[in-house]
Every structure is written in C-alpha cells, then in structure tokens.
Scaffold this motif. Structure first.
Motif, PDB file in Angstrom:
ATOM      1  N   ASN A 184     -62.478  -1.100 -63.052  1.00  0.00           N
ATOM      2  CA  ASN A 184     -62.007   0.004 -62.207  1.00  0.00           C
ATOM      3  C   ASN A 184     -62.356  -0.159 -60.735  1.00  0.00           C
ATOM      4  OD1 ASN A 184     -61.047   1.237 -64.515  1.00  0.00           O
ATOM      5  ND2 ASN A 184     -62.865   2.516 -64.804  1.00  0.00           N
ATOM      6  N   GLU A 185     -62.856  -1.325 -60.354  1.00  0.00           N
ATOM      7  CA  GLU A 185     -63.278  -1.516 -58.977  1.00  0.00           C
ATOM      8  C   GLU A 185     -62.130  -1.959 -58.077  1.00  0.00           C
ATOM      9  OE1 GLU A 185     -66.009  -0.441 -58.095  1.00  0.00           O
ATOM     10  OE2 GLU A 185     -67.200  -0.417 -59.933  1.00  0.00           O
ATOM     11  N   LEU A 186     -62.262  -1.663 -56.799  1.00  0.00           N
ATOM     12  CA  LEU A 186     -61.275  -2.092 -55.810  1.00  0.00           C
ATOM     13  C   LEU A 186     -61.422  -3.588 -55.563  1.00  0.00           C
ATOM     14  CD1 LEU A 186     -61.824   0.850 -53.315  1.00  0.00           C
ATOM     15  CD2 LEU A 186     -59.843   0.565 -54.791  1.00  0.00           C
ATOM     16  N   GLU A 187     -60.347  -4.193 -55.059  1.00  0.00           N
ATOM     17  CA  GLU A 187     -60.366  -5.632 -54.802  1.00  0.00           C
ATOM     18  C   GLU A 187     -61.460  -6.018 -53.806  1.00  0.00           C
ATOM     19  OE1 GLU A 187     -58.809  -8.095 -56.270  1.00  0.00           O
ATOM     20  OE2 GLU A 187     -57.901  -6.646 -57.640  1.00  0.00           O
ATOM     21  N   CYS A 188     -61.758  -5.115 -52.868  1.00  0.00           N
ATOM     22  CA  CYS A 188     -62.772  -5.431 -51.861  1.00  0.00           C
ATOM     23  C   CYS A 188     -64.176  -5.487 -52.449  1.00  0.00           C
ATOM     24  CB  CYS A 188     -62.707  -4.418 -50.709  1.00  0.00           C
ATOM     25  SG  CYS A 188     -63.217  -2.737 -51.147  1.00  0.00           S
ATOM     26  N   VAL A 189     -64.347  -4.974 -53.660  1.00  0.00           N
ATOM     27  CA  VAL A 189     -65.614  -5.094 -54.371  1.00  0.00           C
ATOM     28  C   VAL A 189     -65.545  -6.243 -55.380  1.00  0.00           C
ATOM     29  CG1 VAL A 189     -67.226  -3.952 -55.960  1.00  0.00           C
ATOM     30  CG2 VAL A 189     -66.224  -2.665 -54.067  1.00  0.00           C
ATOM     31  N   LYS A 190     -64.419  -6.338 -56.080  1.00  0.00           N
ATOM     32  CA  LYS A 190     -64.252  -7.371 -57.111  1.00  0.00           C
ATOM     33  C   LYS A 190     -64.485  -8.780 -56.582  1.00  0.00           C
ATOM     34  CE  LYS A 190     -60.895  -5.125 -60.195  1.00  0.00           C
ATOM     35  NZ  LYS A 190     -59.505  -5.208 -60.713  1.00  0.00           N
ATOM     36  N   LYS A 191     -64.059  -9.029 -55.352  1.00  0.00           N
ATOM     37  CA  LYS A 191     -64.134 -10.397 -54.822  1.00  0.00           C
ATOM     38  C   LYS A 191     -65.567 -10.918 -54.758  1.00  0.00           C
ATOM     39  CE  LYS A 191     -64.120  -9.035 -49.912  1.00  0.00           C
ATOM     40  NZ  LYS A 191     -63.357  -9.103 -48.638  1.00  0.00           N
ATOM     41  N   TYR A 192     -66.537 -10.008 -54.690  1.00  0.00           N
ATOM     42  CA  TYR A 192     -67.940 -10.430 -54.623  1.00  0.00           C
ATOM     43  C   TYR A 192     -68.475 -10.835 -55.994  1.00  0.00           C
ATOM     44  CZ  TYR A 192     -68.141  -8.783 -49.815  1.00  0.00           C
ATOM     45  OH  TYR A 192     -67.925  -8.620 -48.464  1.00  0.00           O
ATOM     46  N   TYR A 193     -67.713 -10.538 -57.044  1.00  0.00           N
ATOM     47  CA  TYR A 193     -68.152 -10.842 -58.401  1.00  0.00           C
ATOM     48  C   TYR A 193     -67.251 -11.888 -59.060  1.00  0.00           C
ATOM     49  CZ  TYR A 193     -71.110  -6.716 -57.910  1.00  0.00           C
ATOM     50  OH  TYR A 193     -72.052  -5.810 -57.487  1.00  0.00           O
ATOM     51  N   GLU A 194     -66.577 -12.660 -58.253  1.00  0.00           N
ATOM     52  CA  GLU A 194     -65.681 -13.683 -58.779  1.00  0.00           C
ATOM     53  C   GLU A 194     -66.452 -14.636 -59.698  1.00  0.00           C
ATOM     54  OE1 GLU A 194     -62.482 -17.037 -57.142  1.00  0.00           O
ATOM     55  OE2 GLU A 194     -63.601 -15.770 -55.731  1.00  0.00           O
ATOM     56  N   GLY A 195     -65.886 -14.881 -60.848  1.00  0.00           N
ATOM     57  CA  GLY A 195     -66.535 -15.769 -61.813  1.00  0.00           C
ATOM     58  C   GLY A 195     -67.408 -15.062 -62.826  1.00  0.00           C
TER      59      GLY A 195
END
Length: 313
Positions: A60-71
């Motif tokens: 449910n997170e926004l892309e601007c948060v998701k990118k920090y958890y890539e992988g």
C-alpha cells in the motif's frame, strides 16, 4: 547595566523510559527544560526518530517510498532495510491489516508477521495497532506476549481498552504501555491515572497525546503538547511527566497534499517533495512542542529530522 538571563531550568523533570534492550536500547525523557532549551540545562536524552512499516509490506505504499525497498521480498527484508536507514533509532510495526473495516486479517497472521519483524532486527521496537480500539484490545495484548523480552512500546492503550492492553503490556509481559488520548490535556492525565491505578508503573508509560498533519487543526496539537509539558515541569504534575511519542507517518501520508500525484495536480509540484516536506514540518513542530520521539516513514524525512535534532541538542 549588564543583562543577566534567568534560567529556565525546572526542579521537576520528565520521567525516563528505556525502550529495547542491550547496546541499542534508547531512553526517552529525563529533561528538566522546555524542548531544545539546552542553553538552560543539558538535555541528556535527545529526542528519538523511528521508522514505520506495516504488515502490508510495500503493498500500500507510494512509489516514492517503495523505491527505497527495492529488492526486499519479505517483511523481514523490509524491516532490516528500514532499520538500516540513516537516523533511525527504533522500528515501529503497525498492524494496519487488523482493522475490521479494512483487510480484517486474523490475529494469528498478524502475530506471525510481528514475530518475523521482531526476529529480523535488533533495534528497539514499537508495536502499533489498527486504530480500531475494540480489535486492538486483542491484537495488542497478543503482541505484548509475542515480543516478550524486547521491552517494546505497545502503542496504544486507549480509554476504551486500557484495562486489557495495560494489563497485558504493562503487567503480564513487562512491556511499555503507550497511552493514547485525543488532543486533550485532561484526557491525557486521566488515562495516565487509570493506568497507574491498574498497577502499571509510571516509568513504563509513554504518552501519545495525539497529532495531526501540519495544517490540519495542528494548533490544537501544539497547544495540548505545550500545556502537558508546562504542567509536568512548572507545576510538577507527576501524572503528566511521562515522555511523549508521536506517530507522524500514519497522519501525514494520508492527506491530499502528500499523496496526490503531480499528474492530478501539476501546479502543486513534485509529489515526493510535498510528502517529505509535510512529514518534516509536522515532525519538527511536534518536537518543538515537546514530543520525545516521532515515528516517520520516508528515509529523507528521517535523515532530515535526525540532523535537526543533533544540531539543536
């Protein structure tokens, strides 16, 4: 004639509450001056900054948060990544999926998720509920048992469920009870009184006196926090001397200024920058008004607020 400044140091002080265990344990409170008034007396325990993740992971997170958890593919991966960001003092796991008006996940599923997170990190923990008082009575009681030995903050006991949550967290499993009231100094004090009458030690209570995103009736939050600190220090009100912890992330990342895309409102500018700005402004105001710990979400917000604290304390 020379000017001699009058000291603003008080005889009373905020109680200290230790969260976590071992070398990474943190201490909240202990100050006997107003927020950041280090020119009156040293502040030994600087305010702390936490990062929030939920049982939904990145779903449910926004892309601007998701990118920090890539992988990151599991909750354990997400927890480890979150705990590694610059400025993070503790991790908050919110059981958002427990809301009966939302995903209504089972207690068993949520406890399994909590245990996965708790086993993945060694930093202090805050366990937050679903914001549904009735469901949280069950969830937070089980959570206190699930993280036994972690000396975690169980956030939060409210007037509707304080007996169940307070008894489990503060008495049965020796955790720290988060006492949540709704932006009212009298309600905050009353809940502390009820918890201590229940048998919870005052040194095992941290207050969430309520918050809001900056611009959303925030003046009530500011005045409440300031009145709480003033009563605790200048009036030596022992029932208001518990440190304050403020969940900022769950308020900020739900308002339109933070979540509306640039495609929908191009005149508002970059969405990520807006969200970070809103989170930083809210957290900074909470700290200036007396919060001893804030819970944020975006890594840039956390690094910014952590740097601000270090420069002021």
């Amino acid at each position: 004639m020379p000017f001699t400044a009058k000291s603003g140091k008080f005889n009373a002080s905020i109680k200290t509450v230790t969260v976590g265990t071992g070398d990474k344990a943190i201490t909240l409170g202990g100050e006997n001056v107003l927020p950041f008034y280090t020119f009156d007396a040293p502040i030994e325990n600087a305010p702390k900054v936490g990062i929030e993740i939920t049982d939904f992971g990145m779903e449910n997170e926004l892309e601007c948060v998701k990118k920090y958890y890539e992988g990151c593919t599991t909750l354990a991966d997400i927890a480890k990544r979150a705990a590694s960001f610059e400025g993070v003092d503790f991790l908050c796991f919110r059981m958002e999926g427990g809301d009966p008006n939302g995903a209504n996940k089972s207690t068993e599923e949520l406890m399994a998720a909590l245990k996965e997170v708790a086993e993945a990190v060694d930093c202090p923990l805050v366990v937050a509920g679903s914001k549904n008082a009735e469901r949280d009575a069950e969830l937070l009681s089980k959570a206190a048992e699930a993280v036994q030995g972690k000396n975690a903050i169980i956030l939060a006991a409210r007037e509707e469920n304080y007996k169940t949550v307070g008894a489990a967290a503060g008495l049965a499993y020796n955790q720290i009870v988060g006492a949540e009231s709704s932006v009212d100094i009298n309600l905050a004090k009353q809940l502390n009184v009820l918890l201590t009458q229940l048998g919870v030690n005052a040194s095992s209570i941290a207050m969430n006196v309520g918050t809001a995103a900056a611009g959303y009736g925030y003046e009530y939050v500011a005045s409440t926090m300031q009145r709480v600190k003033a009563a605790a220090l200048s009036q030596n009100d022992t029932q208001l001397q518990m440190p304050i912890i403020t969940p900022v992330a769950s308020e900020v990342w739900g308002v339109k200024e933070a979540v509306t895309t640039e495609a929908d409102m191009p005149e508002w500018g970059d969405q990520e920058r807006r969200g970070v700005d809103m989170e930083v402004q809210t957290a900074a105001a909470d700290l200036a008004c007396g919060s001893n710990a804030v819970i944020l979400k975006h890594p840039t917000s956390i690094a910014t607020i952590s740097k601000m604290i270090k420069e002021l304390v």
